[in-house]
Each structure stands twice: as C-alpha cells, then as structure tokens.
Design a protein around this motif. Sequence first.
Motif: not given
Length: 241
Positions: A160-177
């Motif tokens: 997605a970043k290579a395609l210049q998209l905006k990415v929203i991602i979820t996780s159960s862990s703030d460290a992983k975010l």
Amino acid sequence: GHVEIAVRAASLNFRDVVHVKYLKEKNLPFIPCSDCVGIVTRCGRNTNLKPGDRVCPLFFPHWDTGRPSNPLALRGALGGANALEGGMTQGVLRERLEAHEKTLIKIPDYLTDAEASTLPCAGVTAWSALTDFSLDKLKPGSTILLQGTGGVSLFCLQFAKALQLKVIITSSSDAKLKRAKDLGADAGINYRTNAKWGKEAYKLSNGGVDVVVDVGGAGTLTHALDAVRVGGRIMMVGNLA
Ligand SMILES: NC(=O)c1ccc[n+]([C@@H]2O[C@H](COP(=O)([O-])OP(=O)(O)OC[C@H]3O[C@@H](n4cnc5c(N)ncnc54)[C@H](OP(=O)(O)O)[C@@H]3O)[C@@H](O)[C@H]2O)c1
C-alpha cells in the motif's frame, strides 16, 4: 520434468497452525506448511532447472498464472486440507522434497532464503487483494484499512505504501501499532481498547475507507462495513476472528 530440492527456509502462516491444531491420528502421516525456499540438488530428464537454482514451490501447484480456469486448479494447496484427507499434497516442513519444475518458481538473487519463503501464501494474497482485485478502487491518496499485524496485513501495508495509499491499521497491541507506523502506517487503532474501531476508521478517513482487507471474517465484518465508504470494497480474505 521432476527435480529434488533441499529445503533451506520455511515460513509459517495462520493456516499451518490451524491444520496442525485439527490434526487427527487417522490423518497421519501429515507434513505441514506450504511456503519454503529450497535449492535444486538433482534433476530428472527434460528439466530447465539445474542444480544450485533457488526455488519456491507454488502455493497452488496446479495454478501458475492468471485467474484460475476451474475450481480444480485451486485444489491441493501444499500442506493443506487435501493432505489431511489423504491427498497427495504434503507440505514443505522437511529436509528434501521432489516436485515437477512447473510447480516451482526461481527466486531472484536480491531476496534471502527467509525473505523469499514468506511470499507464496501471505505475499501473493496481499498482492492480489491490492492489485488484481482492488486497483479500480485505489489511486494515490486512497485509504485502505488493514486488520491486525499478521503476515497478510504487513505485506498489504508495504504494498500500500508503494502504491502511495493512506494506511489505517488495527492491532491488539500499542507496541505493534508503533512498529506498523515505523513501517509507514498513517494511523493505528487498538481494537482491544476501541471496540468501535470500524467507526473510528470511518472518521479518520473522512467519509469512509476505499478498501478494507478483511482477515477477521465473521468477527470483523460488521466493523469493516462501518469503515468502508459507499462504493468502496471489502476484500474477504480470512477468518481469524
Ligand atoms: N484467502 C486466501 O487466499 C488467504 C491467504 C492467506 C491467508 N488467509 C487468511 O487470512 C488470515 C490472516 O492470515 P495470516 O497468515 O496473515 O495470519 P497471522 O500472520 O497468523 O496473523 C495473526 C494476527 O492477526 C491479528 N488478529 C488475530 N485475531 C484478530 C481479531 N480478532 N481481530 C483483528 N485482528 C486479529 C493479530 O494481530 P495483532 O497481534 O496485531 O492484534 C494477530 O497477530 C487467516 O484467516 C488466513 O487463513 C487467506
């Protein structure tokens, strides 16, 4: 057309865990895992590969290019349910395996064994979700919602970043975010502490995200529907939740 390869690296996917978890004694012998890199050690007659070539087995040995021509092309994923049912497609978690060269693909020099071994399942799935099936919804600046920080989602993040998209991602862990943001994610939502993470993604994207890659299934679909814009797309990929 057959060659023998010595396995040098193998990678784990969610499906491998599931298959081993539900393994019953009657299904033995069963060799798990679909994804590896090996080096060709011996060649049969009429092969284009040669000893020393580095190769990956295809996840679906009967589907090598384009859209699958018929459902049979999707049968026999390596180390999968077919092998559990006594089929012929045992997996790659072994020292040596033999395969037809048409079911193998050569690896470019710039990828290490470990890197290339992650491509057949998670990598190709993410590539297909963002390109083959979603490019009509995505242009630079479009927003994509990814769920969790597993293999498929992290490949999607990088593509997605290579395609210049905006990415929203979820996780159960703030460290992983935080780690996901280091990899380029524009926003992160902790799905444990924010039960309405789909609505939050909608707000963050100003009118809904263009594409959701849904790896959760039944447990995440309603949130994906909260997040997606009118006319957007939800790619149903997995069943983690
Ligand atoms: N259709 C296909 O061709 C295809 C191909 C590949 C994979 N899949 C499927 O896609 C899914 C993901 O596979 P994978 O190999 O990427 O898995 P994985 O690497 O094992 O991903 C695990 C991560 O998923 C996240 N997760 C787990 N439960 C979740 C939940 N309830 N809500 C949101 N996120 C959750 C967690 O992220 P956090 O730790 O950040 O919370 C967890 O670390 C699986 O269901 C797999 O079977 C389908």
